[in-house]
Design a protein around this motif. Structure first.
Motif, PDB file in Angstrom:
ATOM      1  N   HIS A  22       0.881  -1.171   0.000  1.00  0.00           N
ATOM      2  CA  HIS A  22       0.000   0.000   0.000  1.00  0.00           C
ATOM      3  C   HIS A  22       0.919   1.221   0.000  1.00  0.00           C
ATOM      4  O   HIS A  22       1.647   1.460   0.966  1.00  0.00           O
ATOM      5  N   ILE A  54      -0.026   4.218  10.706  1.00  0.00           N
ATOM      6  CA  ILE A  54       0.340   3.761   9.359  1.00  0.00           C
ATOM      7  C   ILE A  54       1.825   4.024   9.151  1.00  0.00           C
ATOM      8  O   ILE A  54       2.287   5.162   9.289  1.00  0.00           O
ATOM      9  N   TRP A  59       2.915   8.519   9.961  1.00  0.00           N
ATOM     10  CA  TRP A  59       1.707   9.309   9.670  1.00  0.00           C
ATOM     11  C   TRP A  59       1.624  10.518  10.615  1.00  0.00           C
ATOM     12  O   TRP A  59       1.280  11.609  10.207  1.00  0.00           O
ATOM     13  N   THR A 141      -9.206   2.510  -1.233  1.00  0.00           N
ATOM     14  CA  THR A 141      -8.048   3.286  -1.675  1.00  0.00           C
ATOM     15  C   THR A 141      -7.251   2.526  -2.728  1.00  0.00           C
ATOM     16  O   THR A 141      -6.881   1.369  -2.518  1.00  0.00           O
ATOM     17  N   LYS A 167     -10.293   6.424  -3.556  1.00  0.00           N
ATOM     18  CA  LYS A 167      -9.303   7.448  -3.220  1.00  0.00           C
ATOM     19  C   LYS A 167      -7.976   6.996  -3.806  1.00  0.00           C
ATOM     20  O   LYS A 167      -7.631   5.811  -3.706  1.00  0.00           O
ATOM     21  N   LYS A 169      -3.895   7.483  -3.770  1.00  0.00           N
ATOM     22  CA  LYS A 169      -2.801   8.018  -2.965  1.00  0.00           C
ATOM     23  C   LYS A 169      -1.720   8.566  -3.877  1.00  0.00           C
ATOM     24  O   LYS A 169      -1.230   7.838  -4.757  1.00  0.00           O
ATOM     25  N   ASP A 198      -5.426  11.740  -2.130  1.00  0.00           N
ATOM     26  CA  ASP A 198      -4.862  12.052  -0.820  1.00  0.00           C
ATOM     27  C   ASP A 198      -3.361  12.237  -1.002  1.00  0.00           C
ATOM     28  O   ASP A 198      -2.648  11.289  -1.365  1.00  0.00           O
ATOM     29  N   ASN A 200      -1.345  13.304   1.429  1.00  0.00           N
ATOM     30  CA  ASN A 200      -0.663  13.089   2.711  1.00  0.00           C
ATOM     31  C   ASN A 200       0.464  14.091   2.959  1.00  0.00           C
ATOM     32  O   ASN A 200       1.608  13.706   3.232  1.00  0.00           O
ATOM     33  N   GLU A 224      -7.602  15.637  -0.573  1.00  0.00           N
ATOM     34  CA  GLU A 224      -7.310  15.428   0.854  1.00  0.00           C
ATOM     35  C   GLU A 224      -5.876  15.805   1.200  1.00  0.00           C
ATOM     36  O   GLU A 224      -4.938  15.329   0.570  1.00  0.00           O
ATOM     37  N   ASP A 250      -7.186  16.369   6.716  1.00  0.00           N
ATOM     38  CA  ASP A 250      -7.021  15.100   7.454  1.00  0.00           C
ATOM     39  C   ASP A 250      -6.010  15.330   8.581  1.00  0.00           C
ATOM     40  O   ASP A 250      -6.403  15.623   9.717  1.00  0.00           O
ATOM     41  N   LYS A 274     -11.414  10.826  12.163  1.00  0.00           N
ATOM     42  CA  LYS A 274     -10.796   9.548  12.515  1.00  0.00           C
ATOM     43  C   LYS A 274     -10.755   9.456  14.028  1.00  0.00           C
ATOM     44  O   LYS A 274     -10.196  10.346  14.690  1.00  0.00           O
ATOM     45  N   THR A 302     -10.224   6.476   8.013  1.00  0.00           N
ATOM     46  CA  THR A 302      -9.662   5.261   8.625  1.00  0.00           C
ATOM     47  C   THR A 302      -8.170   5.425   8.862  1.00  0.00           C
ATOM     48  O   THR A 302      -7.503   6.185   8.147  1.00  0.00           O
ATOM     49  N   GLU A 328     -14.481   5.331   4.605  1.00  0.00           N
ATOM     50  CA  GLU A 328     -13.447   4.475   3.985  1.00  0.00           C
ATOM     51  C   GLU A 328     -13.019   3.385   4.974  1.00  0.00           C
ATOM     52  O   GLU A 328     -11.830   3.104   5.083  1.00  0.00           O
TER      53      GLU A 328
HETATM   54  C1  MUC Z   1      -4.924   8.630   5.278  1.00  0.00           C
HETATM   55  O1  MUC Z   1      -4.119   9.544   5.400  1.00  0.00           O
HETATM   56  O2  MUC Z   1      -6.057   8.933   4.923  1.00  0.00           O
HETATM   57  C2  MUC Z   1      -6.629   6.122   4.883  1.00  0.00           C
HETATM   58  C3  MUC Z   1      -6.890   5.359   3.800  1.00  0.00           C
HETATM   59  C4  MUC Z   1      -5.665   4.925   3.298  1.00  0.00           C
HETATM   60  O3  MUC Z   1      -5.464   4.253   2.306  1.00  0.00           O
HETATM   61  O4  MUC Z   1      -4.682   5.402   4.058  1.00  0.00           O
HETATM   62  C5  MUC Z   1      -5.239   6.063   5.162  1.00  0.00           C
HETATM   63  C6  MUC Z   1      -4.475   7.246   5.608  1.00  0.00           C
END
Ligand code: MUC
Ligand code: MG
Length: 381
Positions: A22, A54, A59, A141, A167, A169, A198, A200, A224, A250, A274, A302, A328
């Motif tokens: 992932h 994560i 994270w 995702t 979603k 990434k 997302d 991140n 996101e 997020d 979350k 999540t 999610e």
């Molecule tokens: C995030 O930052 O949203 C949520 C779904 C996914 O694939 O990773 C998480 C983390």
């Protein structure tokens, strides 16, 4: 009146491989290491809680090891002998014993709510204000890192009626390559399902301003966390600039105080909620209340929890009013094996709220033992 005095709190780390790598902006994960908490009350009730991170401490600041330490050495000792049903008083006690450590507090509060709900024979949503939703649209995702695999995965999940939106990434590659990646997936999806990206936190404000319009043009609706969690000014600018897309916070929105600042600055249109990052189910409701008052929508986020944390999240999301963008809670499907006898039901691209006592699922303790990190043997699946 049953005896809800807290008698014992136990925590352990599980290591569960994911079904495929992932890929996120900060790295690729191949396993999840959730911390599972069990709270035992004197009257005989027991409840389960969970906090997952994560990529270790990638994270945010917390890691499985820091959560375990906080529960064993700070939160557990502070709660011994207390009335396990006085949730707000227990949160205040945890705050006095330990600053921050929101994930660890969330896991303990989750287990307390589960234990008390089970003792009363009630679903947890009844202790959280009552449910408004029986089902929530469920996203997945796409994060294999490969266009063909992502597109195959998405079509297959839509054909089987398991998910309603996706979603993607991004943030690990050069921004132009990320844009090309998303545009290719969007084209191949031919408008079959809504898309979110997302980032991140990977981009700075200028990069986000330059590249996000192309994603909105390609059909992406939710954007996101494109910039660093502290970069509220960039979120504000993007919210004004991106007419066709909605900016979703997020990592920027953890505490109610951060939620208030984002709302006051009109920095986003949606909060990803979350349970772990807000510090529990009750504080998730506080953040959601700020969203509602500020005309900000919510999304059921999540941290890729097992079915324990995912079901707990579903219970609180089911109680929330206001505009929502679905959830999610697909963590259990990303893991090679589950820790409950039967997963939460899914139907027509939606997650159905499990309605039994507590969080409504039967935890399989043999599975907890099997994936327990303390069993030094490698897990074979
Ligand atoms: C995030 O930052 O949203 C949520 C779904 C996914 O694939 O990773 C998480 C983390
Ligand atoms: Mg996110």
């Amino acid at each position: 009146m049953p005896d809800y005095a807290i008698e014992r709190i136990e925590a352990r780390i599980l290591d569960i491989p994911t079904v495929r790598p992932h890929k996120l902006s900060f790295g690729t994960i191949q396993r999840q290491s959730p911390v599972i908490v069990q709270v035992f009350l004197r009257g005989g009730a027991m409840g389960f809680g969970e906090a997952a991170t994560i990529g270790g401490a990638s994270w945010n600041e917390e890691s499985p090891e820091s959560i375990l330490h906080a529960v064993d050495h700070c939160l557990g000792p502070a709660l011994m002998g207390q009335d396990g049903a006085r949730f707000e008083a227990l949160l205040a006690r945890m705050d006095r014993a330990c600053r921050g450590n929101l994930f660890a507090k969330a896991a303990v509060e989750m287990a307390l709510i589960d234990a008390v709900a089970r003792a009363r024979g009630l679903p947890a949503w009844q202790l959280l204000g009552g449910k408004l939703h029986d089902r929530l649209p469920l996203g997945w995702t796409l994060a294999s890192g490969h266009v063909e695999q992502d597109v195959r995965e998405a079509h297959d999940l839509l054909d089987r009626g398991l998910h309603a939106f996706f979603k993607i990434k991004i943030g690990a590659r050069a921004p132009a390559d990320d844009v090309a990646h998303v545009c290719e997936i969007a084209r191949a999806m031919q408008g079959r399902a809504p898309l979110t990206v997302d980032v991140n936190q990977a981009w700075d404000g200028a990069t986000a301003r330059q590249h996000l319009p192309a994603l909105v043009d390609a059909g992406v609706r939710l954007i996101e966390q494109p910039v660093a969690r502290w970069n509220v000014a960039a979120l504000q600018q993007l919210s004004m600039q991106l007419a066709g897309g909605l900016v979703m916070a997020d990592e920027s929105v953890c505490t109610p105080f951060e939620a208030m600042a984002l709302a006051a600055g009109r920095a986003c249109s949606v909060f990803s909620l979350k349970v772990a990052k807000h510090g529990g189910l009750l504080r998730t409701r506080e953040v959601a209340a700020i969203a509602r008052a500020a005309d900000i929508g919510w999304y059921g986020g999540t941290m890729l929890e097992t079915s324990i944390g995912s079901a707990a999240s579903a219970h609180v999301f089911a109680t929330l009013p206001g505009a929502n963008h679905g959830c999610e809670l697909f963590g259990p499907q990303l893991l090679v094996e589950d820790v409950v006898a039967h997963p939460m039901p899914r139907e027509g691209g939606a997650l159905l709220l499990p309605d039994g006592p507590g969080f409504g699922l039967e935890v399989d303790v043999r599975q907890l033992d099997r994936f327990d990190r303390r069993r030094a043997r490698p897990v074979l699946v």
